[in-house]
Motif scaffolding. Structure first.
Motif, PDB file in Angstrom:
ATOM      1  N   ASP A  30      -8.802   0.664   2.030  1.00  0.00           N
ATOM      2  CA  ASP A  30      -7.802  -0.232   2.601  1.00  0.00           C
ATOM      3  C   ASP A  30      -6.485   0.518   2.841  1.00  0.00           C
ATOM      4  O   ASP A  30      -5.837   0.323   3.874  1.00  0.00           O
ATOM      5  CB  ASP A  30      -7.579  -1.434   1.678  1.00  0.00           C
ATOM      6  CG  ASP A  30      -6.654  -2.457   2.297  1.00  0.00           C
ATOM      7  OD1 ASP A  30      -6.950  -2.949   3.411  1.00  0.00           O
ATOM      8  OD2 ASP A  30      -5.631  -2.789   1.666  1.00  0.00           O
ATOM      9  N   LEU A  31      -6.095   1.385   1.896  1.00  0.00           N
ATOM     10  CA  LEU A  31      -4.900   2.208   2.105  1.00  0.00           C
ATOM     11  C   LEU A  31      -5.050   3.072   3.358  1.00  0.00           C
ATOM     12  O   LEU A  31      -4.118   3.186   4.161  1.00  0.00           O
ATOM     13  CB  LEU A  31      -4.639   3.108   0.894  1.00  0.00           C
ATOM     14  CG  LEU A  31      -4.131   2.457  -0.382  1.00  0.00           C
ATOM     15  CD1 LEU A  31      -4.004   3.510  -1.490  1.00  0.00           C
ATOM     16  CD2 LEU A  31      -2.813   1.745  -0.165  1.00  0.00           C
ATOM     17  N   ALA A  38      -4.654   8.096   2.492  1.00  0.00           N
ATOM     18  CA  ALA A  38      -4.993   8.279   1.074  1.00  0.00           C
ATOM     19  C   ALA A  38      -6.216   9.160   0.877  1.00  0.00           C
ATOM     20  O   ALA A  38      -7.144   9.159   1.687  1.00  0.00           O
ATOM     21  CB  ALA A  38      -5.226   6.913   0.431  1.00  0.00           C
ATOM     22  N   LYS A  39      -6.177   9.892  -0.232  1.00  0.00           N
ATOM     23  CA  LYS A  39      -7.313  10.693  -0.699  1.00  0.00           C
ATOM     24  C   LYS A  39      -7.357  10.519  -2.208  1.00  0.00           C
ATOM     25  O   LYS A  39      -6.324  10.518  -2.868  1.00  0.00           O
ATOM     26  CB  LYS A  39      -7.134  12.161  -0.345  1.00  0.00           C
ATOM     27  CG  LYS A  39      -7.018  12.395   1.151  1.00  0.00           C
ATOM     28  CD  LYS A  39      -7.143  13.848   1.487  1.00  0.00           C
ATOM     29  CE  LYS A  39      -6.987  14.130   2.949  1.00  0.00           C
ATOM     30  NZ  LYS A  39      -7.745  13.338   3.856  1.00  0.00           N
ATOM     31  N   THR A  40      -8.554  10.366  -2.742  1.00  0.00           N
ATOM     32  CA  THR A  40      -8.684  10.181  -4.187  1.00  0.00           C
ATOM     33  C   THR A  40      -9.817  11.045  -4.714  1.00  0.00           C
ATOM     34  O   THR A  40     -10.726  11.410  -3.973  1.00  0.00           O
ATOM     35  CB  THR A  40      -8.913   8.692  -4.532  1.00  0.00           C
ATOM     36  OG1 THR A  40      -8.778   8.497  -5.934  1.00  0.00           O
ATOM     37  CG2 THR A  40     -10.275   8.198  -4.083  1.00  0.00           C
ATOM     38  N   GLY A  41      -9.735  11.379  -5.982  1.00  0.00           N
ATOM     39  CA  GLY A  41     -10.784  12.171  -6.605  1.00  0.00           C
ATOM     40  C   GLY A  41     -10.542  12.291  -8.098  1.00  0.00           C
ATOM     41  O   GLY A  41      -9.559  11.756  -8.621  1.00  0.00           O
ATOM     42  N   LEU A  64       2.227  -0.096  -4.139  1.00  0.00           N
ATOM     43  CA  LEU A  64       0.840   0.187  -3.764  1.00  0.00           C
ATOM     44  C   LEU A  64       0.004   0.577  -4.977  1.00  0.00           C
ATOM     45  O   LEU A  64      -1.131   0.126  -5.134  1.00  0.00           O
ATOM     46  CB  LEU A  64       0.798   1.306  -2.718  1.00  0.00           C
ATOM     47  CG  LEU A  64       1.344   0.951  -1.340  1.00  0.00           C
ATOM     48  CD1 LEU A  64       1.450   2.198  -0.472  1.00  0.00           C
ATOM     49  CD2 LEU A  64       0.485  -0.108  -0.664  1.00  0.00           C
ATOM     50  N   VAL A  65       0.556   1.404  -5.842  1.00  0.00           N
ATOM     51  CA  VAL A  65      -0.164   1.842  -7.037  1.00  0.00           C
ATOM     52  C   VAL A  65      -0.499   0.651  -7.940  1.00  0.00           C
ATOM     53  O   VAL A  65      -1.582   0.581  -8.515  1.00  0.00           O
ATOM     54  CB  VAL A  65       0.649   2.919  -7.793  1.00  0.00           C
ATOM     55  CG1 VAL A  65       0.138   3.126  -9.198  1.00  0.00           C
ATOM     56  CG2 VAL A  65       0.613   4.229  -7.026  1.00  0.00           C
ATOM     57  N   GLU A  66       0.405  -0.290  -8.041  1.00  0.00           N
ATOM     58  CA  GLU A  66       0.163  -1.464  -8.893  1.00  0.00           C
ATOM     59  C   GLU A  66      -1.000  -2.316  -8.387  1.00  0.00           C
ATOM     60  O   GLU A  66      -1.539  -3.121  -9.138  1.00  0.00           O
ATOM     61  CB  GLU A  66       1.434  -2.304  -9.010  1.00  0.00           C
ATOM     62  CG  GLU A  66       2.508  -1.653  -9.863  1.00  0.00           C
ATOM     63  CD  GLU A  66       2.072  -1.393 -11.298  1.00  0.00           C
ATOM     64  OE1 GLU A  66       1.412  -2.273 -11.892  1.00  0.00           O
ATOM     65  OE2 GLU A  66       2.387  -0.319 -11.825  1.00  0.00           O
TER      66      GLU A  66
END
Length: 88
Positions: A30-31, A38-41, A64-66
């Motif tokens: 969604d981000l 966004a990238k996550t890992g 956004l983080v919340e």
């Protein structure tokens, strides 16, 4: 737009954490859809990870983080930092 990094440390057992991974993945997608790039890992050694994303301000980044299911369900602690890119 500034870049931000959320550095996470897992604080629950893996089966509990894994329960919220699909919701976290949907949150990150969604981000991306909203233009936050966004990238996550996760770290190769179990126990934490990182989310890298763009936001207009630190206040927006915090908001956004919340919304991250891993935060909302108390699966991780985190630090949030603005990342100042030197070379692209």
């Amino acid at each position: 737009m500034p870049w931000f990094v959320k550095i996470e440390k897992g604080i629950v057992e893996k089966p509990v954490f894994d329960r919220y991974v699909p919701a976290h993945v949907a949150y990150v997608k969604d981000l991306i859809d909203k233009g936050h790039k966004a990238k996550t890992g996760y770290w190769g050694k179990r126990g934490g990870g990182m989310l890298l994303f763009e936001a207009a301000s630190l206040a927006e980044a915090e908001a956004l983080v919340e919304q991250d299911p891993l935060i909302q369900n108390h699966c991780v602690t985190y630090e949030l930092h603005e990342w100042c890119v030197v070379v692209e």
